[in-house]
Enzyme design. Structure first.
Site, PDB file in Angstrom:
ATOM      1  N   LYS A 293       0.852  -1.195   0.000  1.00 23.00           N
ATOM      2  CA  LYS A 293       0.000   0.000   0.000  1.00 23.00           C
ATOM      3  C   LYS A 293       0.886   1.243   0.000  1.00 23.00           C
ATOM      4  O   LYS A 293       1.839   1.339   0.771  1.00 23.00           O
ATOM      5  CB  LYS A 293      -0.899  -0.012   1.242  1.00 23.00           C
ATOM      6  CG  LYS A 293      -1.913   1.124   1.248  1.00 23.00           C
ATOM      7  CD  LYS A 293      -2.896   1.005   2.403  1.00 23.00           C
ATOM      8  CE  LYS A 293      -2.390   1.599   3.680  1.00 23.00           C
ATOM      9  NZ  LYS A 293      -2.040   3.013   3.607  1.00 23.00           N
TER      10      LYS A 293
ATOM     11  N   HIS B 110       1.230   5.722  -0.370  1.00 20.18           N
ATOM     12  CA  HIS B 110       0.682   7.088  -0.414  1.00 20.18           C
ATOM     13  C   HIS B 110       1.713   7.815  -1.268  1.00 20.18           C
ATOM     14  O   HIS B 110       2.654   8.415  -0.747  1.00 20.18           O
ATOM     15  CB  HIS B 110       0.646   7.723   0.980  1.00 20.18           C
ATOM     16  CG  HIS B 110      -0.489   7.285   1.842  1.00 20.18           C
ATOM     17  ND1 HIS B 110      -1.799   7.474   1.487  1.00 20.18           N
ATOM     18  CD2 HIS B 110      -0.526   6.699   3.059  1.00 20.18           C
ATOM     19  CE1 HIS B 110      -2.590   7.010   2.450  1.00 20.18           C
ATOM     20  NE2 HIS B 110      -1.845   6.529   3.413  1.00 20.18           N
TER      21      HIS B 110
ATOM     22  N   ARG C 102      -5.472   6.306  -2.001  1.00 19.15           N
ATOM     23  CA  ARG C 102      -5.736   7.692  -2.369  1.00 19.15           C
ATOM     24  C   ARG C 102      -6.959   8.281  -1.667  1.00 19.15           C
ATOM     25  O   ARG C 102      -7.115   9.478  -1.609  1.00 19.15           O
ATOM     26  CB  ARG C 102      -5.874   7.782  -3.893  1.00 19.15           C
ATOM     27  CG  ARG C 102      -6.249   9.123  -4.464  1.00 19.15           C
ATOM     28  CD  ARG C 102      -5.194  10.182  -4.153  1.00 19.15           C
ATOM     29  NE  ARG C 102      -5.584  11.473  -4.699  1.00 19.15           N
ATOM     30  CZ  ARG C 102      -6.538  12.258  -4.198  1.00 19.15           C
ATOM     31  NH1 ARG C 102      -7.208  11.875  -3.129  1.00 19.15           N
ATOM     32  NH2 ARG C 102      -6.808  13.414  -4.764  1.00 19.15           N
ATOM     33  N   LYS C 103      -7.835   7.412  -1.175  1.00 17.50           N
ATOM     34  CA  LYS C 103      -9.055   7.848  -0.473  1.00 17.50           C
ATOM     35  C   LYS C 103      -9.775   8.967  -1.236  1.00 17.50           C
ATOM     36  O   LYS C 103      -9.986  10.074  -0.731  1.00 17.50           O
ATOM     37  CB  LYS C 103      -8.747   8.308   0.951  1.00 17.50           C
ATOM     38  CG  LYS C 103      -8.217   7.201   1.851  1.00 17.50           C
ATOM     39  CD  LYS C 103      -8.155   7.632   3.300  1.00 17.50           C
ATOM     40  CE  LYS C 103      -7.615   6.571   4.224  1.00 17.50           C
ATOM     41  NZ  LYS C 103      -6.168   6.331   4.089  1.00 17.50           N
TER      42      LYS C 103
ATOM     43  N   ILE D 235     -16.703  14.707  -6.311  1.00 20.54           N
ATOM     44  CA  ILE D 235     -17.718  14.424  -7.331  1.00 20.54           C
ATOM     45  C   ILE D 235     -17.109  13.571  -8.437  1.00 20.54           C
ATOM     46  O   ILE D 235     -15.877  13.541  -8.614  1.00 20.54           O
ATOM     47  CB  ILE D 235     -18.315  15.728  -7.924  1.00 20.54           C
ATOM     48  CG1 ILE D 235     -17.242  16.557  -8.642  1.00 20.54           C
ATOM     49  CG2 ILE D 235     -18.995  16.559  -6.851  1.00 20.54           C
ATOM     50  CD1 ILE D 235     -17.817  17.681  -9.509  1.00 20.54           C
TER      51      ILE D 235
HETATM   52  O1  S5P Z   1      -9.078   3.699   8.800  1.00 17.57           O
HETATM   53  C1  S5P Z   1      -7.966   3.724   8.289  1.00 17.57           C
HETATM   54  C2  S5P Z   1      -7.794   3.625   6.899  1.00 17.57           C
HETATM   55  C3  S5P Z   1      -6.503   3.568   6.369  1.00 17.57           C
HETATM   56  S1  S5P Z   1      -6.346   3.210   4.698  1.00 17.57           S
HETATM   57  N1  S5P Z   1      -6.843   3.804   9.055  1.00 17.57           N
HETATM   58  C4  S5P Z   1      -5.576   3.790   8.545  1.00 17.57           C
HETATM   59  O2  S5P Z   1      -4.606   3.828   9.320  1.00 17.57           O
HETATM   60  N2  S5P Z   1      -5.392   3.710   7.170  1.00 17.57           N
HETATM   61  C5  S5P Z   1      -4.036   3.755   6.571  1.00 17.57           C
HETATM   62  O3  S5P Z   1      -3.304   2.616   7.015  1.00 17.57           O
HETATM   63  C6  S5P Z   1      -3.205   4.978   6.947  1.00 17.57           C
HETATM   64  O4  S5P Z   1      -3.354   6.005   5.988  1.00 17.57           O
HETATM   65  C7  S5P Z   1      -1.791   4.427   6.976  1.00 17.57           C
HETATM   66  O5  S5P Z   1      -1.208   4.508   5.693  1.00 17.57           O
HETATM   67  C8  S5P Z   1      -1.941   2.959   7.313  1.00 17.57           C
HETATM   68  C9  S5P Z   1      -1.667   2.613   8.774  1.00 17.57           C
HETATM   69  O6  S5P Z   1      -0.336   2.854   9.083  1.00 17.57           O
HETATM   70  P1  S5P Z   1       0.312   2.434  10.485  1.00 17.57           P
HETATM   71  O7  S5P Z   1       1.706   2.966  10.400  1.00 17.57           O
HETATM   72  O8  S5P Z   1      -0.493   3.068  11.592  1.00 17.57           O
HETATM   73  O9  S5P Z   1       0.251   0.910  10.553  1.00 17.57           O
END
Ligand code: S5P
Length: 248
Positions: free
Chosen positions: A35, A37, A67-68, A72
């Site tokens: 995954k 960003h 990318r969330k 629109i």
């Molecule tokens: O509810 C969410 C959704 C996502 S996609 N909570 C999250 O933490 N994420 C993503 O998962 C967040 O943007 C990050 O990239 C990852 C968690 O990272 P960690 O370092 O806390 O494990």
């Protein structure tokens, strides 16, 4: 997942392209999914995508750009296809917040479907006091199951099949990918909440564990051998929990 015996998705949120590629090369053998960003890289250039794509082939993992999307239909089409990153060109999977309604799915599908891409909807979040609960989560499930050609699953904290049945979609089940997973911590002091792979997969019935800092630490002074060992540990804990759940 079956081929690699892995339900691990490693989230690689580091800001230097060289670290990004080193971490992915180190964890690639243990992960079903990486995954990204892509917009947090300080020194992004298009060759990063070429390297990422080569690693995806070398290690047999899919790429998920987190990318969330949340706008629109017309705007998300542009954000998905264009700009510097051209996400649809290289990311097998992406995700969207259901907040705009079904047009976010149809907008993204118009770009992603011809390329064979898949979408995840954020039905729940891992953060303290988030708003994706109750009727919102239920509507997210409806939105996903109304678009089975493009939506392959959810970002969520729990299994969604109960809600699907309630909505008249009994037997329709999609993947559940779950962030907020850590073996050594319950939170990060910034709103994130962690559960263990056993809690997430065996107890809450989720399918894929998404692990970021649990694998690469704070991103400073990366120790690649340690990152590899951590990914291996999460792979084995995640897969054990998955096998235990299937045996239940
Ligand atoms: O509810 C969410 C959704 C996502 S996609 N909570 C999250 O933490 N994420 C993503 O998962 C967040 O943007 C990050 O990239 C990852 C968690 O990272 P960690 O370092 O806390 O494990």
């Amino acid at each position: 997942m079956e081929r690699k015996k892995s339900n691990l998705c490693v989230s690689v949120d580091v800001t230097k392209s060289s670290d990004f590629i080193s971490v992915i090369d180190a964890v690639g053998p243990y992960a079903a999914l990486i995954k990204t960003h892509i917009d947090v890289l300080d020194d992004f250039e298009p060759s990063v995508i070429d390297n990422l794509t080569s690693l995806s082939k070398k290690h047999d993992f899919l790429i998920f750009e987190d990318r969330k999307f949340a706008d629109i239909g017309n705007t998300v089409e542009l954000q998905y296809s264009s700009g510097i990153y051209k996400i649809a060109n290289w990311s097998h999977i992406t995700n969207a917040h259901p907040v705009p309604g079904p047009s976010v799915v149809t907008g993204l599908a118009s770009v992603g479907l011809p390329l064979g891409r898949g979408l995840l909807l954020l039905a729940e979040m891992s953060t303290k006091d988030n708003l994706a609960v109750g009727e919102y989560t239920k509507s997210s499930v409806r939105m996903a199951l109304d678009h089975p050609e493009f939506v392959i699953g959810f970002i969520a904290q729990n299994r969604m099949d109960g809600l699907a049945t309630e909505l008249g979609y009994a037997g329709k089940d999609l993947l559940i990918l779950t962030p907020g997973v850590g073996l050594n911590s319950r939170g990060d002091g910034k709103g994130q909440k962690y559960r263990t792979p056993k809690e997430v997969v065996e107890e809450a019935g989720c399918d894929v564990i998404i692990v970021g800092r649990g694998v690469y630490g704070d991103g400073k002074n990366l120790d690649v051998a340690d990152v590899r060992a951590k990914a291996k540990r999460y792979q084995s804990e995640g897969w054990l929990a998955y096998k235990n759940r299937l045996a239940l």
